[in-house]
Scaffold this active site. Sequence first.
Site, PDB file in Angstrom:
ATOM      1  N   PRO A 105       1.017  -1.285   0.136  1.00  0.00           N
ATOM      2  CA  PRO A 105       0.009   0.297  -0.056  1.00  0.00           C
ATOM      3  C   PRO A 105       0.823   0.908   0.028  1.00  0.00           C
ATOM      4  O   PRO A 105       2.118   1.197   0.506  1.00  0.00           O
ATOM      5  CB  PRO A 105      -0.841   0.598   1.014  1.00  0.00           C
ATOM      6  CG  PRO A 105      -0.092  -1.058   2.342  1.00  0.00           C
ATOM      7  CD  PRO A 105       0.420  -1.866   1.537  1.00  0.00           C
ATOM      8  N   SER A 163       7.336   4.451   9.474  1.00  0.00           N
ATOM      9  CA  SER A 163       7.351   3.810   8.657  1.00  0.00           C
ATOM     10  C   SER A 163       6.296   3.121   7.997  1.00  0.00           C
ATOM     11  O   SER A 163       5.701   2.679   8.870  1.00  0.00           O
ATOM     12  CB  SER A 163       8.211   2.815   8.514  1.00  0.00           C
ATOM     13  OG  SER A 163       7.834   1.538   9.685  1.00  0.00           O
ATOM     14  N   LYS A 164       6.067   2.174   6.654  1.00  0.00           N
ATOM     15  CA  LYS A 164       4.728   1.430   7.060  1.00  0.00           C
ATOM     16  C   LYS A 164       4.680   0.459   7.323  1.00  0.00           C
ATOM     17  O   LYS A 164       3.308   0.237   7.958  1.00  0.00           O
ATOM     18  CB  LYS A 164       5.730   0.491   5.595  1.00  0.00           C
ATOM     19  CG  LYS A 164       5.300   1.071   4.275  1.00  0.00           C
ATOM     20  CD  LYS A 164       5.306   0.385   3.197  1.00  0.00           C
ATOM     21  CE  LYS A 164       4.364   0.925   1.515  1.00  0.00           C
ATOM     22  NZ  LYS A 164       4.287   0.515   0.754  1.00  0.00           N
ATOM     23  N   ARG A 165       5.757   0.338   8.472  1.00  0.00           N
ATOM     24  CA  ARG A 165       5.486  -0.797   9.428  1.00  0.00           C
ATOM     25  C   ARG A 165       4.832  -0.336  11.088  1.00  0.00           C
ATOM     26  O   ARG A 165       4.538  -0.762  11.869  1.00  0.00           O
ATOM     27  CB  ARG A 165       6.807  -2.043  10.015  1.00  0.00           C
ATOM     28  CG  ARG A 165       7.759  -2.581   9.065  1.00  0.00           C
ATOM     29  CD  ARG A 165       8.754  -3.348   8.943  1.00  0.00           C
ATOM     30  NE  ARG A 165       9.590  -2.253   9.296  1.00  0.00           N
ATOM     31  CZ  ARG A 165      10.026  -1.591   7.994  1.00  0.00           C
ATOM     32  NH1 ARG A 165       9.778  -2.238   7.277  1.00  0.00           N
ATOM     33  NH2 ARG A 165      10.842  -0.734   8.094  1.00  0.00           N
ATOM     34  N   ASP A 166       4.969   0.971  11.054  1.00  0.00           N
ATOM     35  CA  ASP A 166       4.489   1.936  12.165  1.00  0.00           C
ATOM     36  C   ASP A 166       3.105   1.600  12.175  1.00  0.00           C
ATOM     37  O   ASP A 166       2.150   2.003  13.242  1.00  0.00           O
ATOM     38  CB  ASP A 166       4.874   3.351  12.245  1.00  0.00           C
ATOM     39  CG  ASP A 166       6.432   3.259  12.512  1.00  0.00           C
ATOM     40  OD1 ASP A 166       6.265   2.401  13.787  1.00  0.00           O
ATOM     41  OD2 ASP A 166       6.737   4.591  12.368  1.00  0.00           O
TER      42      ASP A 166
END
Length: 512
Positions: free
Chosen positions: A17, A266-269
């Site tokens: 995404p 980040s995307k992982r956040d």
Amino acid sequence: MENKNVRLRFAPSPTGPLHIGGVRTALYNYLFAKKHNGKLILRIEDTDRTRFVPGAEEYIIESLNWCGIKFDEGVHLGGDYGPYKQSERKNIYKKYVDKLIADGNAYYAFDTPEELEQMRNDLKALKISTPQYNAISRMSMKNSLSLPEDIVKQKLKNGEPYVIRIKIPEDEEIKVFDLIRGWITVNSSQMDDKVLFKSDGLPTYHLANIVDDHLMKITHVIRGEEWLPSAPLHVLLYRYFGWEKEMPEFAHLSLLLKPNGHGKLSKRDGDKLGFPVFPLQWTNPKTNEISSGYREQGYFPEAFINMLALLGWNPGEDIQKEIFSMDELIEAFSLEHVGKSGSKFNPDKAKWFNQQYLKQKSNNELANLYLPILKEKGLNPELEYIAKVCGFLKERVTFVSEFWDQSHYFFRAPEEYNAKVIKKRWKENTPEILTAIVEIIKDIEDFKAEIIEKEVKAFIETNGLGMGQVMNAIRLTITGANIGPGMFEIAEMLGKDEFINRIKTGVKKIKK
Ligand code: GLU
């Protein structure tokens, strides 16, 4: 700049995404393009098949659409410079890489992953901190520069796997001009002979990106800071192709940082920090894990965009305001006011923007947005009635979804009564007082807020009662709690019969 045909591109890779940082990059490209009467292109960079994620391209297009970032050409629109998806341009790149080889600016390399690993370890043992495939190491590797020509030919003929690497010159100063950062100089000995082409017939990002930007006549490249280290390589490629004169101008945007300023967002956040990092909700196709999105959380796209625009750009000292429509952003935007340092993401500010946009909406618009929620609850009130309710409450909510908690009693009689409020507001004589008030209200012909207010207040005063006590008890019977705007406005909205019924029911049901 004004007399050149300004053309920009947003060039995401469909590897997942789109992160809000990516949306901001797309937005700045859009604002810059429109500000200069230029064109914006959507190109999908999908040459790395190992990182391809199904659904990502559709997600990216839907996100940009939701945000109101409009493209002139692209994978979803077509245009004169297509195809706009790199995997569909496969047969374009080969001749360019062949030219680099013919000119001695690129070469075939046959090293296995083990051999590359060995090279890195050997160089590390010699205390070289960033071991690279470059002028120092390349002649001891297996490539068309180090091997005899007939062996190279044989290997190619045998179909041995190879890559094509750029030949970075030794000890040369490579200069890149960045519109945000100014001149950046890198010595070529710091650079790696990057892979440009693989034996699967696909170019890598670097080659495809430069060839496409050139063929699509891109004039300005606005992209994330993470691409700054690649910019000298890109400049070299433009030089090798002889395209340096038409090379686009570069602007590298600084990062979006976590709210505490420590590290990039980040995307992982996603959701770990309590707010979405994606514009739309995303379901990971492999794990089915769901990450929340601004759209699903109830943000207006205009508010989301306004908030993002100001994360890293400011309108300058002459413009003292924070609320900008897309047209106003286009008008005010310039790269001069894009900051060099990272911008801390502030989730409270995001909410604040949404609230501002909600308040700006007309009661009718809000009613139309609230109606589906009411319908879901099995209610179907007149739009005009909903609009009035929205008018009473729009200062108190940040999202349309919050209207229900603030206004359910306008649509449905309370089924229970808040225990804390009962404890505080319901006295021994309350039923008696409310019963008397019902008698007064019964006789009011013109059931308007001011008239009801006048009559009820007169009763309270004549009987020497406490205003707070009586009014709060009425509110409890009407709303089930201590919420809502002016009590007499609510009365007028509900109408006489409903108002009286609720007081009577309260008197019957509420027990201390
Ligand atoms: N495909 C690259 C990305 O995913 C584009 C970088 C660029 O704009 O040059 O970010």
